[in-house]
Design an enzyme around this catalytic site. Structure first.
Site, PDB file in Angstrom:
ATOM      1  N   ARG A  45       3.963 -12.622   7.023  1.00  0.00           N
ATOM      2  CA  ARG A  45       4.923 -11.627   6.532  1.00  0.00           C
ATOM      3  C   ARG A  45       6.107 -11.647   7.490  1.00  0.00           C
ATOM      4  O   ARG A  45       5.916 -11.583   8.707  1.00  0.00           O
ATOM      5  CB  ARG A  45       4.313 -10.229   6.492  1.00  0.00           C
ATOM      6  CG  ARG A  45       5.385  -9.173   6.236  1.00  0.00           C
ATOM      7  CD  ARG A  45       4.814  -7.825   5.931  1.00  0.00           C
ATOM      8  NE  ARG A  45       4.154  -7.813   4.638  1.00  0.00           N
ATOM      9  CZ  ARG A  45       3.650  -6.718   4.082  1.00  0.00           C
ATOM     10  NH1 ARG A  45       3.747  -5.551   4.702  1.00  0.00           N
ATOM     11  NH2 ARG A  45       3.049  -6.771   2.904  1.00  0.00           N
ATOM     12  N   HIS A  86       6.039 -11.612  -3.098  1.00  0.00           N
ATOM     13  CA  HIS A  86       4.790 -11.087  -2.532  1.00  0.00           C
ATOM     14  C   HIS A  86       3.645 -11.467  -3.487  1.00  0.00           C
ATOM     15  O   HIS A  86       3.035 -10.607  -4.123  1.00  0.00           O
ATOM     16  CB  HIS A  86       4.930  -9.567  -2.389  1.00  0.00           C
ATOM     17  CG  HIS A  86       3.939  -8.917  -1.464  1.00  0.00           C
ATOM     18  ND1 HIS A  86       2.843  -9.561  -0.954  1.00  0.00           N
ATOM     19  CD2 HIS A  86       3.901  -7.652  -0.957  1.00  0.00           C
ATOM     20  CE1 HIS A  86       2.164  -8.717  -0.177  1.00  0.00           C
ATOM     21  NE2 HIS A  86       2.791  -7.561  -0.166  1.00  0.00           N
ATOM     22  N   ARG A 140      -2.039  -2.468   4.280  1.00  0.00           N
ATOM     23  CA  ARG A 140      -2.947  -3.001   3.265  1.00  0.00           C
ATOM     24  C   ARG A 140      -3.045  -4.527   3.262  1.00  0.00           C
ATOM     25  O   ARG A 140      -4.138  -5.077   3.185  1.00  0.00           O
ATOM     26  CB  ARG A 140      -2.513  -2.534   1.863  1.00  0.00           C
ATOM     27  CG  ARG A 140      -3.022  -1.174   1.488  1.00  0.00           C
ATOM     28  CD  ARG A 140      -2.056  -0.496   0.551  1.00  0.00           C
ATOM     29  NE  ARG A 140      -0.835  -0.184   1.283  1.00  0.00           N
ATOM     30  CZ  ARG A 140      -0.665   0.936   1.965  1.00  0.00           C
ATOM     31  NH1 ARG A 140      -1.587   1.847   1.968  1.00  0.00           N
ATOM     32  NH2 ARG A 140       0.452   1.155   2.649  1.00  0.00           N
ATOM     33  N   THR A 141      -1.913  -5.197   3.310  1.00  0.00           N
ATOM     34  CA  THR A 141      -1.970  -6.652   3.194  1.00  0.00           C
ATOM     35  C   THR A 141      -2.739  -7.236   4.380  1.00  0.00           C
ATOM     36  O   THR A 141      -3.648  -8.047   4.220  1.00  0.00           O
ATOM     37  CB  THR A 141      -0.537  -7.233   3.102  1.00  0.00           C
ATOM     38  OG1 THR A 141       0.137  -6.581   2.039  1.00  0.00           O
ATOM     39  CG2 THR A 141      -0.559  -8.729   2.839  1.00  0.00           C
ATOM     40  N   LYS A 171      10.303 -12.802  23.612  1.00  0.00           N
ATOM     41  CA  LYS A 171      10.953 -13.691  24.592  1.00  0.00           C
ATOM     42  C   LYS A 171      11.930 -14.637  23.914  1.00  0.00           C
ATOM     43  O   LYS A 171      12.542 -15.470  24.551  1.00  0.00           O
ATOM     44  CB  LYS A 171       9.902 -14.523  25.331  1.00  0.00           C
ATOM     45  CG  LYS A 171       8.906 -13.713  26.127  1.00  0.00           C
ATOM     46  CD  LYS A 171       7.914 -14.659  26.820  1.00  0.00           C
ATOM     47  CE  LYS A 171       6.796 -13.890  27.480  1.00  0.00           C
ATOM     48  NZ  LYS A 171       5.729 -14.801  27.937  1.00  0.00           N
TER      49      LYS A 171
HETATM   50  C1  NCD Z   1       4.732  -3.595  -0.162  1.00  0.00           C
HETATM   51  C2  NCD Z   1       5.509  -4.606   0.660  1.00  0.00           C
HETATM   52  O1  NCD Z   1       5.253  -4.766   1.858  1.00  0.00           O
HETATM   53  O2  NCD Z   1       6.345  -5.264   0.039  1.00  0.00           O
HETATM   54  N1  NCD Z   1       3.592  -3.131   0.485  1.00  0.00           N
HETATM   55  C3  NCD Z   1       2.407  -3.810   0.301  1.00  0.00           C
HETATM   56  O3  NCD Z   1       2.263  -4.950   0.663  1.00  0.00           O
HETATM   57  N2  NCD Z   1       1.420  -3.165  -0.337  1.00  0.00           N
HETATM   58  C4  NCD Z   1       5.550  -2.497  -0.714  1.00  0.00           C
HETATM   59  C5  NCD Z   1       6.418  -1.685   0.209  1.00  0.00           C
HETATM   60  O4  NCD Z   1       6.454  -1.863   1.424  1.00  0.00           O
HETATM   61  O5  NCD Z   1       7.100  -0.803  -0.320  1.00  0.00           O
END
Ligand code: NCD
Length: 311
Positions: free
Chosen positions: A104, A132, A54-55, A83
């Site tokens: 991320r 987040h 999703r992100t 590497k």
């Molecule tokens: C979350 C995350 O990556 O922290 N997912 C997201 O971005 N919607 C929640 C999760 O992974 O449980």
């Protein structure tokens, strides 16, 4: 740089409200009904060192629906990370290639580290068990869309220790006067330093291990996945796996207006028989990721969203 977004502390309440208003205006653009190339010529670097659906996809959708473009780090196995390239060096490249980047990374603090290394604005797309904030923007949007306000009874359930979504969301909601109930097994409770921070800012917090008794009073139930990948030991994970599950039969005494949210992916926290109830909001919530991130991207570039989109 001012436009970095590492934690919710990087946004004032006024900025959050303005972003939510922009996100609302951008709904027809996210749905593809109106093409509004506000970000034409701009390039986003999607730097995902951990899995994401999703992100990553909603940032890409947001950018492209606004006429901008995206380059992806792609699968780690096909990048120079394998590497032994450092995060610093990789981010230095993106700094040259792109106008903004989303990062991320499994390490808490990685987004701040990258922001210090880069000239371009960095958005934290999740740093380990840290924060987040872009998820929080879509969560706030979803709550406001349903209830018209944020000073509500919000119950957060599951892995509050490693769950970065709830770390950011609890900070933001406490600033808008919400009452927070944290439901987790003792081993996965909300970190003490976060609770202290929230209490310092005057938040009203209840801690419990029991989900069912906390359902009737809730305006929002925010379910989360146990973050398997953060456990050092598989046995420790198995002790708490599947601990909180919500099913349609649990919803008899809840408020009519109560909404159930989940950042997704879900494992077994919400039974699919909840999906068709009027309480389920997790798929709308995921869609709202597009408008929330559109608004954030416009802010990064200092682009204002027109008052009446599509008219
Ligand atoms: C979350 C995350 O990556 O922290 N997912 C997201 O971005 N919607 C929640 C999760 O992974 O449980």
């Amino acid at each position: 740089m001012a436009a970095d977004l590492i934690t919710m502390d990087d946004l004032t309440n006024e900025e959050i409200e303005a972003l939510l208003n922009d996100a609302e205006k951008l709904l027809p653009v996210a749905k593809g009904e109106v093409y509004l190339p506000l970000l034409e010529g701009k390039l986003l670097g999607n730097m995902f060192f951990e899995p994401s659906t999703r992100t990553r996809m909603s940032f890409e959708t947001a950018m492209k629906r606004l006429g901008g473009n995206v380059v992806n780090l792609g699968a780690l196995a096909s990048s120079s990370v394998t590497k032994g390239e450092t995060l610093f060096d990789t981010m230095k490249m993106v700094d040259g290639y792109c106008d903004v980047a989303v990062l991320r990374h499994p390490r808490q603090g990685a987004a701040q580290y990258a922001a210090d290394a880069c000239e371009i604005p960095i958005m934290n797309g999740g740093d380990g068990a840290g924060y987040h904030p872009t998820q929080t923007m879509l969560d706030l949007f979803t709550i406001r869309q349903a209830h018209g306000r944020l000073d509500l009874n919000v119950v957060m359930v599951g892995d509050l220790r490693y769950g970065r979504t709830v770390h950011s969301l609890s900070h933001a909601l406490s600033r808008f006067g919400a009452n927070l109930t944290f439901i987790a097994p003792a081993s996965l409770s909300m970190p003490e330093e976060i609770i202290e921070d929230l209490q310092k800012s005057g938040a009203n917090i209840t801690v419990s291990e029991d989900l069912l008794s906390n359902l009737p009073n809730a305006d929002v139930i925010y379910m989360t996945r146990i973050q398997k990948e953060r456990f050092a030991d598989e046995d420790e994970y198995l002790k708490v796996a599947g601990i909180y599950k919500l099913s349609r039969s649990n919803l008899k005494d809840v408020k009519e207006s109560m909404i159930i949210m989940h950042p997704l992916p879900r494992i077994d926290e919400i039974h699919p028989n909840v999906d068709n109830t009027p309480h389920a909001r997790y798929f709308d919530q995921a869609f709202n990721g597009v408008v929330a991130r559109m608004a954030l991207l416009c802010r990064v570039f200092g682009v204002s969203v027109p008052k009446e989109v599509g008219k």
